[in-house]
Design a protein around this motif. Structure first.
Motif, short mmCIF file in Angstrom:
data_model
loop_
_atom_site.label_atom_id
_atom_site.label_comp_id
_atom_site.label_asym_id
_atom_site.label_seq_id
_atom_site.Cartn_x
_atom_site.Cartn_y
_atom_site.Cartn_z
N ALA A 55 0.80 -1.18 0.10
CA ALA A 55 -0.02 0.10 -0.12
C ALA A 55 0.90 1.24 0.02
CB ALA A 55 -0.94 0.10 1.28
N TYR A 56 0.52 2.20 -0.84
CA TYR A 56 1.42 3.29 -0.92
C TYR A 56 0.54 4.65 -1.22
CZ TYR A 56 4.46 -0.42 -2.20
OH TYR A 56 5.11 -1.96 -1.88
N LEU A 57 1.37 5.75 -1.00
CA LEU A 57 0.84 7.18 -1.29
C LEU A 57 1.44 7.60 -2.51
CD1 LEU A 57 0.37 8.74 2.23
CD2 LEU A 57 -1.35 7.12 1.00
N GLN A 58 0.56 8.35 -3.49
CA GLN A 58 1.06 9.02 -4.49
C GLN A 58 0.59 10.58 -4.48
OE1 GLN A 58 -0.45 9.82 -7.66
NE2 GLN A 58 -2.40 8.65 -7.31
N GLY A 59 0.63 11.22 -5.36
CA GLY A 59 -0.16 12.56 -5.41
C GLY A 59 0.51 13.50 -4.31
N SER A 60 -0.23 14.17 -3.83
CA SER A 60 0.34 15.53 -2.98
C SER A 60 0.91 14.96 -1.74
CB SER A 60 -0.71 16.37 -2.48
OG SER A 60 -1.44 17.07 -3.52
N ASP A 78 3.91 19.16 -0.49
CA ASP A 78 2.88 20.35 -0.21
C ASP A 78 1.73 19.91 -0.04
OD1 ASP A 78 4.89 22.35 -0.07
OD2 ASP A 78 4.96 22.11 -2.62
N ALA A 79 1.16 18.77 0.66
CA ALA A 79 -0.12 18.33 0.89
C ALA A 79 -0.57 19.14 2.00
CB ALA A 79 -0.06 16.90 1.26
N ASP A 80 -1.78 19.36 1.99
CA ASP A 80 -2.48 20.26 3.09
C ASP A 80 -3.87 19.50 3.47
OD1 ASP A 80 -4.28 21.28 1.18
OD2 ASP A 80 -2.84 22.83 0.64
N PRO A 81 -4.39 20.34 4.42
CA PRO A 81 -5.85 19.88 4.77
C PRO A 81 -6.73 19.75 3.68
CG PRO A 81 -4.93 21.04 6.70
CD PRO A 81 -3.95 21.40 5.50
N HIS A 82 -6.56 20.25 2.58
CA HIS A 82 -7.54 20.39 1.47
C HIS A 82 -7.20 19.40 0.39
CE1 HIS A 82 -9.05 24.38 3.26
NE2 HIS A 82 -8.00 24.79 2.85
N SER A 83 -6.12 18.59 0.79
CA SER A 83 -5.76 17.85 -0.39
C SER A 83 -6.44 16.51 -0.24
CB SER A 83 -4.14 17.45 0.08
OG SER A 83 -3.19 18.68 -0.19
N ASP A 84 -6.65 15.67 -1.36
CA ASP A 84 -7.14 14.54 -1.40
C ASP A 84 -5.85 13.41 -0.85
OD1 ASP A 84 -9.28 15.32 -2.76
OD2 ASP A 84 -8.45 14.58 -4.69
N CYS A 85 -6.31 12.27 -0.47
CA CYS A 85 -5.27 11.44 -0.10
C CYS A 85 -5.11 10.30 -1.31
CB CYS A 85 -5.16 10.80 1.29
SG CYS A 85 -4.09 9.59 1.77
N ASP A 86 -4.10 10.46 -2.04
CA ASP A 86 -4.19 9.27 -3.25
C ASP A 86 -3.50 8.23 -2.84
OD1 ASP A 86 -5.52 11.15 -5.40
OD2 ASP A 86 -4.02 12.44 -4.52
N PHE A 87 -4.01 7.05 -3.05
CA PHE A 87 -3.28 5.71 -2.65
C PHE A 87 -3.45 4.58 -3.89
CE2 PHE A 87 -7.69 4.72 -1.68
CZ PHE A 87 -7.84 3.30 -2.34
N LEU A 88 -2.46 3.85 -3.78
CA LEU A 88 -2.23 2.61 -4.50
C LEU A 88 -2.03 1.71 -3.76
CD1 LEU A 88 -0.08 3.94 -7.74
CD2 LEU A 88 -2.73 3.58 -7.70
N ILE A 89 -2.96 0.39 -4.24
CA ILE A 89 -2.74 -0.92 -3.47
C ILE A 89 -2.49 -1.94 -4.51
CG2 ILE A 89 -3.84 -2.58 -1.77
CD1 ILE A 89 -5.02 -0.29 -0.24
N PRO A 90 -1.26 -2.06 -5.11
CA PRO A 90 -1.14 -3.22 -6.21
C PRO A 90 -1.53 -4.51 -5.86
CG PRO A 90 0.73 -1.80 -5.60
CD PRO A 90 -0.12 -1.46 -4.72
N VAL A 91 -1.90 -5.34 -6.70
CA VAL A 91 -2.23 -6.76 -6.48
C VAL A 91 -1.63 -7.66 -7.65
CG1 VAL A 91 -4.50 -6.17 -5.49
CG2 VAL A 91 -4.41 -6.65 -8.00
N GLY A 126 -8.25 6.31 -4.78
CA GLY A 126 -7.10 5.49 -5.27
C GLY A 126 -7.61 4.34 -6.05
N SER A 127 -6.54 3.29 -6.40
CA SER A 127 -6.88 2.34 -7.24
C SER A 127 -6.20 1.05 -6.64
CB SER A 127 -6.44 2.75 -8.66
OG SER A 127 -7.18 3.46 -9.18
N TYR A 128 -6.52 -0.06 -7.44
CA TYR A 128 -5.99 -1.32 -6.84
C TYR A 128 -5.55 -1.87 -8.15
CZ TYR A 128 -8.26 -1.45 -2.48
OH TYR A 128 -8.69 -0.96 -1.11
N PRO A 129 -4.51 -1.38 -8.70
CA PRO A 129 -3.54 -1.93 -9.96
C PRO A 129 -3.18 -3.34 -9.94
CG PRO A 129 -2.17 -0.48 -8.62
CD PRO A 129 -3.49 -0.32 -8.08
N VAL A 130 -3.31 -3.99 -11.06
CA VAL A 130 -2.41 -5.19 -11.11
C VAL A 130 -0.96 -4.97 -11.52
CG1 VAL A 130 -2.15 -7.44 -12.72
CG2 VAL A 130 -4.64 -6.46 -12.24
N LEU A 131 -0.25 -5.66 -10.47
CA LEU A 131 1.31 -5.33 -10.38
C LEU A 131 1.66 -5.27 -12.03
CD1 LEU A 131 3.97 -4.40 -8.91
CD2 LEU A 131 4.26 -6.80 -8.55
#
Length: 262
Positions: A35-40, A45-58, A90-95
């Protein structure tokens, strides 16, 4: 396995992310990669207004049973009173599809910011997301992201920007109106990021792109960019309207950026 105990500056978000990673791992079992974070929260420079972008590869495409359990998980998160439980995207990408650019165009199981219903989407299946994950990704649990994604050449990022900029305004107007001040600021900021990626061949944060653009573009655009920089902390307000003339200036700035890439 590598763990980051404080992936963000926000304790509440860190707790939500730990739960997300743990519950996703339990649902996916041996198919879970990490499980990982990408994006801001990765590029900065992420702040309280930011989305939290994640990826969970499978390791393989999720099964019907796994998909149902993940849908139930993401249906529940936004119903909580916790602020950050409503900010996950976020998404669940195939590795194998994530690793190389040959996987572009494949839909992955995806949840949009604040949504309860997941969808199959190519939203996260981009060159920019791959670069951000490999070069800046934050590991919640799993192997280093640089071992999961092949390098994305600067030339590939530049070509993506050149292809995306002409239709940027039309695409944006398909999901939000320029009658909102937030939308006008978002457009200026995103155009600065796209131009920065085209020139520098890398991905940077929203704030860093605005600061860069203050000296990298024609001086006539500096007031427009400075307003976006000053007002970026205002966040979303559905009742706030753009300042007079700013939408027209933004549309002209779009044409200017497009010209810089031609």
């Amino acid at each position: 396995m590598c763990r980051n105990h404080e992936p963000t500056p926000f304790a509440e978000l860190n707790a939500v992310l730990a739960e997300l990673a743990g519950r996703a791992a339990a649902i996916l079992g041996a198919d879970f990669v990490g499980a990982y974070l990408q994006g801001s929260f990765a590029v900065g420079d992420a702040d309280p207004h930011s989305d939290c972008d994640f990826l969970i590869p499978v390791h393989r495409q999720v099964t019907g049973e796994q998909e149902a359990a993940l849908r139930a998980l993401h249906d529940e998160f936004p119903t909580r009173p916790d602020y950050w439980a409503k900010r996950l995207e976020g998404s669940y990408p195939v590795l194998a599809e994530l690793r190389t650019l040959d996987g572009l165009g494949r839909p992955w199981l995806y949840v949009d910011n604040g949504w309860r219903e997941m969808q199959w989407s190519t939203h996260c299946n981009t060159e920019v997301v791959r670069w951000s994950l490999r070069e800046c990704g934050v590991t919640l649990v799993g192997p280093p992201p640089s071992t999961l994604v092949d390098p994305v050449p600067a030339s590939v990022l530049r070509e993506r920007m050149r292809a995306d900029v002409p239709g940027f305004v039309t695409e944006m107007e398909s999901w939000i109106s320029f009658d909102l001040a937030w939308a006008q600021r978002y457009a200026v900021t995103t155009l600065c990021r796209m131009l920065n990626t085209y020139v520098e061949g890398r991905v940077t944060s929203k704030r860093a792109a605005l600061l860069w653009a203050q000296t990298a573009v024609d001086p006539r655009w500096r007031p427009l960019i400075e307003r976006a920089l000053v007002e970026r902390d205002l966040g979303w307000d559905p009742d706030e309207r753009p300042s007079p003339g700013s939408v027209g200036e933004t549309l002209e700035f779009h044409r200017y950026v497009q010209g810089r890439m031609s």
